[in-house]
Motif scaffolding. Structure first.
Motif, PDB file in Angstrom:
ATOM      1  N   VAL A   8       0.830  -1.203   0.000  1.00 42.26           N
ATOM      2  CA  VAL A   8       0.000   0.000   0.000  1.00 42.26           C
ATOM      3  C   VAL A   8       0.866   1.254   0.000  1.00 42.26           C
ATOM      4  CG1 VAL A   8      -1.716   1.311   1.328  1.00 42.26           C
ATOM      5  CG2 VAL A   8      -2.019  -1.149   0.964  1.00 42.26           C
ATOM      6  N   PHE A   9       2.020   1.226   0.666  1.00 46.32           N
ATOM      7  CA  PHE A   9       2.934   2.371   0.625  1.00 46.32           C
ATOM      8  C   PHE A   9       3.285   2.734  -0.817  1.00 46.32           C
ATOM      9  CE2 PHE A   9       7.377   3.618  -0.053  1.00 46.32           C
ATOM     10  CZ  PHE A   9       7.340   4.897   0.469  1.00 46.32           C
ATOM     11  N   PHE A  10       3.668   1.737  -1.603  1.00 43.57           N
ATOM     12  CA  PHE A  10       4.046   2.025  -2.989  1.00 43.57           C
ATOM     13  C   PHE A  10       2.841   2.396  -3.846  1.00 43.57           C
ATOM     14  CE2 PHE A  10       7.935   0.014  -1.555  1.00 43.57           C
ATOM     15  CZ  PHE A  10       8.869   0.910  -2.067  1.00 43.57           C
TER      16      PHE A  10
ATOM     17  N   ILE B 159       3.431  17.387  -1.494  1.00 42.30           N
ATOM     18  CA  ILE B 159       3.424  15.996  -1.953  1.00 42.30           C
ATOM     19  C   ILE B 159       4.633  15.249  -1.394  1.00 42.30           C
ATOM     20  CG2 ILE B 159       3.661  14.523  -4.006  1.00 42.30           C
ATOM     21  CD1 ILE B 159       1.893  16.646  -5.463  1.00 42.30           C
ATOM     22  N   VAL B 160       5.783  15.902  -1.381  1.00 44.17           N
ATOM     23  CA  VAL B 160       6.987  15.282  -0.812  1.00 44.17           C
ATOM     24  C   VAL B 160       6.788  15.014   0.680  1.00 44.17           C
ATOM     25  CG1 VAL B 160       9.419  15.696  -0.251  1.00 44.17           C
ATOM     26  CG2 VAL B 160       8.574  16.180  -2.556  1.00 44.17           C
ATOM     27  N   VAL B 161       6.192  15.964   1.395  1.00 43.96           N
ATOM     28  CA  VAL B 161       5.935  15.773   2.823  1.00 43.96           C
ATOM     29  C   VAL B 161       4.955  14.621   3.038  1.00 43.96           C
ATOM     30  CG1 VAL B 161       4.864  16.845   4.867  1.00 43.96           C
ATOM     31  CG2 VAL B 161       6.524  18.122   3.498  1.00 43.96           C
ATOM     32  N   MET B 162       3.907  14.558   2.196  1.00 47.13           N
ATOM     33  CA  MET B 162       2.958  13.442   2.312  1.00 47.13           C
ATOM     34  C   MET B 162       3.664  12.111   2.065  1.00 47.13           C
ATOM     35  SD  MET B 162      -0.398  15.024   0.400  1.00 47.13           S
ATOM     36  CE  MET B 162      -1.258  13.471   0.335  1.00 47.13           C
ATOM     37  N   ALA B 163       4.477  12.052   1.022  1.00 45.33           N
ATOM     38  CA  ALA B 163       5.208  10.818   0.716  1.00 45.33           C
ATOM     39  C   ALA B 163       6.156  10.451   1.857  1.00 45.33           C
ATOM     40  CB  ALA B 163       5.977  10.965  -0.596  1.00 45.33           C
TER      41      ALA B 163
END
Length: 148
Positions: A97-99, A132-136
């Motif tokens: 699910v992470f990917f 988006i980077v912070v969410m990732a």
């Protein structure tokens, strides 16, 4: 929170559940493909009942006039279900699910930025890209930080 946000939150909660349940079914019966087929049969029945109850059967008449590329969504959902059912038992539901989430962040940003498929345009500003980077990173921390 709007009702749309709550619906999508519920859908998001359902994705790992779907992965875990169908992966276990596939492992139990020895066939991820058969488990995926059963999932689609159940999903077809639930969707058909929903369509009939909501009065949407007339929309089927408009299908022949639709651009063919729009039907690729069915292939994408089949790919998702087959891949998560096959991968999750050995890779782990959390890793899988992470990917999936990482892929969703990337493709959603591209679809929004370019307004693909009629989506509302939301340019990828530096602030949005940072978000988006912070969410990732947050998703990565919840998954990989738990093993620390």
């Amino acid at each position: 929170m709007t009702h749309q946000a709550l619906i999508m939150l519920a859908a998001g909660i359902g994705i790992p559940l779907l992965a875990a349940l169908n992966a276990r079914l596939g492992a139990n019966i020895g066939s991820p493909a058969a488990a995926a087929l059963i999932l689609f049969i159940v999903a077809f029945a639930a969707t058909a009942v929903t369509m009939v109850l909501s009065g949407g059967t007339g929309a089927l008449a408009d299908l022949p006039d639709q651009p063919r590329h729009l039907f690729l969504a069915g292939l994408l959902v089949a790919f998702y279900v087959l891949s998560i059912t096959w991968v999750a038992p050995t890779f782990g539901v959390g890793n899988a699910v992470f990917f999936v989430l990482l892929g969703q962040l990337i493709s959603a940003a591209a679809i929004d930025h370019f307004g693909l498929f009629g989506a509302q345009v939301a340019s990828l500003s530096p602030m949005r890209a940072a978000g988006i980077v912070v969410m990732a990173a947050g998703v990565a921390l919840t998954q990989f930080g738990a093993r620390g």
